[in-house]
Scaffold this motif. Structure first.
Motif, PDB file in Angstrom:
ATOM      1  N   UNK A  61     -16.207 -34.139  48.237  1.00  0.00           N
ATOM      2  CA  UNK A  61     -17.169 -33.049  48.330  1.00  0.00           C
ATOM      3  C   UNK A  61     -18.303 -33.248  47.345  1.00  0.00           C
ATOM      4  N   UNK A  62     -18.654 -32.180  46.631  1.00  0.00           N
ATOM      5  CA  UNK A  62     -19.655 -32.310  45.587  1.00  0.00           C
ATOM      6  C   UNK A  62     -19.065 -33.109  44.432  1.00  0.00           C
ATOM      7  N   UNK A  63     -19.815 -34.075  43.860  1.00  0.00           N
ATOM      8  CA  UNK A  63     -19.252 -34.921  42.799  1.00  0.00           C
ATOM      9  C   UNK A  63     -18.927 -34.103  41.550  1.00  0.00           C
ATOM     10  N   UNK A  64     -17.653 -34.050  41.189  1.00  0.00           N
ATOM     11  CA  UNK A  64     -17.184 -33.276  40.042  1.00  0.00           C
ATOM     12  C   UNK A  64     -15.739 -33.655  39.761  1.00  0.00           C
ATOM     13  N   UNK A  65     -15.232 -33.212  38.612  1.00  0.00           N
ATOM     14  CA  UNK A  65     -13.832 -33.379  38.267  1.00  0.00           C
ATOM     15  C   UNK A  65     -13.053 -32.125  38.649  1.00  0.00           C
ATOM     16  N   UNK A  66     -11.875 -32.330  39.219  1.00  0.00           N
ATOM     17  CA  UNK A  66     -10.962 -31.240  39.539  1.00  0.00           C
ATOM     18  C   UNK A  66      -9.679 -31.435  38.745  1.00  0.00           C
ATOM     19  N   UNK A  67      -9.155 -30.359  38.173  1.00  0.00           N
ATOM     20  CA  UNK A  67      -7.948 -30.428  37.368  1.00  0.00           C
ATOM     21  C   UNK A  67      -6.902 -29.505  37.985  1.00  0.00           C
ATOM     22  N   UNK A  68      -5.700 -30.053  38.242  1.00  0.00           N
ATOM     23  CA  UNK A  68      -4.653 -29.307  38.925  1.00  0.00           C
ATOM     24  C   UNK A  68      -3.445 -29.099  38.010  1.00  0.00           C
ATOM     25  N   UNK A  69      -2.849 -27.941  38.129  1.00  0.00           N
ATOM     26  CA  UNK A  69      -1.605 -27.624  37.429  1.00  0.00           C
ATOM     27  C   UNK A  69      -0.455 -27.739  38.424  1.00  0.00           C
ATOM     28  N   UNK A  70       0.582 -28.535  38.034  1.00  0.00           N
ATOM     29  CA  UNK A  70       1.719 -28.775  38.922  1.00  0.00           C
ATOM     30  C   UNK A  70       2.982 -28.343  38.185  1.00  0.00           C
ATOM     31  N   UNK A  71       3.518 -27.154  38.499  1.00  0.00           N
ATOM     32  CA  UNK A  71       4.691 -26.667  37.767  1.00  0.00           C
ATOM     33  C   UNK A  71       5.977 -27.351  38.211  1.00  0.00           C
ATOM     34  N   UNK A  72       6.844 -27.591  37.249  1.00  0.00           N
ATOM     35  CA  UNK A  72       8.154 -28.172  37.549  1.00  0.00           C
ATOM     36  C   UNK A  72       9.110 -27.096  38.048  1.00  0.00           C
ATOM     37  N   UNK A  73       9.995 -27.493  38.969  1.00  0.00           N
ATOM     38  CA  UNK A  73      11.056 -26.598  39.425  1.00  0.00           C
ATOM     39  C   UNK A  73      12.429 -27.158  39.052  1.00  0.00           C
ATOM     40  N   UNK A  74      12.437 -28.194  38.195  1.00  0.00           N
ATOM     41  CA  UNK A  74      13.677 -28.751  37.692  1.00  0.00           C
ATOM     42  C   UNK A  74      14.126 -30.004  38.402  1.00  0.00           C
TER      43      UNK A  74
ATOM     44  N   UNK B  41      13.260 -33.063  38.167  1.00  0.00           N
ATOM     45  CA  UNK B  41      12.226 -33.997  38.594  1.00  0.00           C
ATOM     46  C   UNK B  41      11.448 -33.574  39.817  1.00  0.00           C
ATOM     47  N   UNK B  42      11.587 -32.311  40.245  1.00  0.00           N
ATOM     48  CA  UNK B  42      10.862 -31.815  41.413  1.00  0.00           C
ATOM     49  C   UNK B  42       9.784 -30.827  40.959  1.00  0.00           C
ATOM     50  N   UNK B  43       8.748 -30.690  41.817  1.00  0.00           N
ATOM     51  CA  UNK B  43       7.598 -29.878  41.433  1.00  0.00           C
ATOM     52  C   UNK B  43       7.173 -28.978  42.590  1.00  0.00           C
ATOM     53  N   UNK B  44       6.570 -27.847  42.229  1.00  0.00           N
ATOM     54  CA  UNK B  44       5.975 -26.956  43.216  1.00  0.00           C
ATOM     55  C   UNK B  44       4.596 -27.464  43.609  1.00  0.00           C
ATOM     56  N   UNK B  45       3.973 -26.799  44.540  1.00  0.00           N
ATOM     57  CA  UNK B  45       2.648 -27.211  44.998  1.00  0.00           C
ATOM     58  C   UNK B  45       1.622 -27.054  43.875  1.00  0.00           C
ATOM     59  N   UNK B  46       0.640 -27.958  43.791  1.00  0.00           N
ATOM     60  CA  UNK B  46      -0.372 -27.871  42.740  1.00  0.00           C
ATOM     61  C   UNK B  46      -1.344 -26.721  42.989  1.00  0.00           C
ATOM     62  N   UNK B  47      -1.889 -26.193  41.903  1.00  0.00           N
ATOM     63  CA  UNK B  47      -2.936 -25.181  41.984  1.00  0.00           C
ATOM     64  C   UNK B  47      -4.116 -25.629  41.139  1.00  0.00           C
ATOM     65  N   UNK B  48      -5.319 -25.267  41.541  1.00  0.00           N
ATOM     66  CA  UNK B  48      -6.526 -25.669  40.831  1.00  0.00           C
ATOM     67  C   UNK B  48      -6.618 -24.907  39.510  1.00  0.00           C
ATOM     68  N   UNK B  49      -6.696 -25.647  38.410  1.00  0.00           N
ATOM     69  CA  UNK B  49      -6.779 -25.034  37.085  1.00  0.00           C
ATOM     70  C   UNK B  49      -8.191 -25.035  36.534  1.00  0.00           C
TER      71      UNK B  49
END
Length: 391
Positions: free
Chosen positions: A25-38, A40-48
């Motif tokens: 898209x528009x040139x920029x940096x996106x930072x995502x938060x990916x919470x652990x569910x234990x 070694x597994x993770x929930x879906x990422x959200x934009x931070x």
């Protein structure tokens, strides 16, 4: 790209924060938060967080990160460093950004973007670009980083309430033994046991002939001991004997190798002098880790060389296991994470890595490698977790 791990929501599990460049898209940096569910597994990422739009054509970029509690609220914050090469009006320019994610303790963040001074990283991959420590003794963690012009270290002093005071802490010797020193990497530790945060600065020396024509590049390391509030003195300098064919900074790693309570300094340097065709055509690039034993007074003993490892940067170590990141010369991205046993054992390879971190991701007492891996076909990034052999 950057990748850091920490418990950002207070559930005792190690979550991830991943920064990527958005080329779709528009040139920029996106930072995502990916919470652990234990386990070694993770929930879906959200934009931070997302950076301001970059009003230029981006040629390439890289990143790195540090996790600390910057405002003493008992919630982890993340310091993310990004560097990009942009094409602006026909000229290539390097732009560096610092993103501070102030953690709220529940997996949400407040973002603060700061533009940083010029430092150029070859392969667009920063090595130890920032260091976090209390450099003025006020109980708040500050952020130190190198800059090229003038060659120096700047410190963002934490004034509380998420405000910063920028101060040029000290200059890096402009010329020493014919070396014009350009700092690129930085780390912090208390080398003297006085409770103060000292600094280690690494970079490359430019050696020129009398006509100012560049003759060769060599890496350097300097140690600066904190004397009093906002004052440092240089106590140690090391310049490699073997030159690089391009300007590169050493990777810096600080640990107590003997368990005696003193801190030792590990750095990377070329294993031997190599010709361009060896590196660029034959894809052979060999480095070694050099150990400087600490003396607890800010000085170090003569270097001890460890076994040669695949060319790259030192990511960390666990016992006799050294984790090394190898760089792909043709792409400028991290190529693989290699676990190399210093006693001559085997290695594990994860290909096409663009960022990596060491963390006990499943709280079982074993360190894993968490790597962000480029997937060219899908134009996406996936997370790969590598466990130690025999686990």
């Amino acid at each position: 790209m950057s990748l850091v791990a920490g418990d950002f929501n207070g559930d005792g599990l190690q979550d991830l924060i991943v920064g990527v460049y958005d080329a779709n898209g528009q040139p920029r940096f996106l930072v995502f938060y990916i919470p652990s569910v234990g386990e070694g597994h993770f929930a879906s990422p959200s934009l931070a967080a997302e950076s301001p739009v970059l009003e230029s054509t981006v040629q390439g970029g890289g990143g790195a990160g540090v996790v600390s509690d910057l405002d003493n609220d008992r919630h982890l914050d993340a310091v993310n460093f990004f560097t990009i090469t942009i094409n602006k009006e026909g000229n290539q320019t390097v732009v560096n950004y610092l993103l501070i994610l102030w953690g709220n303790g529940d997996g949400t963040f407040q973002q603060q973007w700061l533009e940083m001074p010029l430092v150029v990283y070859n392969f667009v991959q920063p090595v130890n670009p920032v260091a976090v420590g209390d450099f003025d003794g006020d109980g708040f963690l500050d952020i130190a980083y190198p800059k090229f012009y003038p060659p120096s270290v700047e410190i963002l002093y934490n004034r509380g309430s998420r405000k910063w005071e920028k101060v040029e802490a000290f200059l890096i010797s402009a010329e020493e033994e014919g070396c014009v020193a350009m700092p690129q990497s930085i780390a912090t530790a208390d080398f003297t046991g006085d409770g103060k945060s000292d600094l280690v600065v690494g970079g490359f020396c430019v050696f020129s002939d009398g006509e100012k024509k560049i003759r060769e590049y060599r890496r350097f390391v300097k140690v600066f001991i904190a004397r009093s509030e906002r004052e440092f003195r240089e106590t140690f300098t090391y310049i490699t004997d073997v030159p690089d064919i391009i300007p590169l900074a050493p990777s810096l790693f600080i640990t107590d190798l003997t368990g005696e309570g003193g801190l030792d300094l590990l750095v990377t340097q070329p294993f031997c002098k190599q010709e361009p065709q060896e590196i660029y055509l034959e894809r052979r690039w060999v480095e070694e880790v050099v150990v400087f034993r600490g003396t607890r007074i800010g000085r170090f003993l003569d270097p001890m060389k460890l076994a040669a490892l695949g060319g790259g940067i030192l990511l960390g170590m666990e016992g006799n296991i050294f984790i090394v990141v190898t760089i792909t010369l043709e792409s400028g991205l991290l190529a693989m994470v290699q676990i190399a046993d210093s006693l001559g054992g085997g290695f594990t390879v994860i290909e096409d890595v663009i960022a990596a971190a060491l963390v006990d991701i499943d709280n079982d007492g074993w360190i894993e490698i968490v790597a962000a891996v480029r997937t060219g076909k899908e134009n996406a990034t996936r997370i790969v977790i590598a466990t130690r052999r025999g686990k």
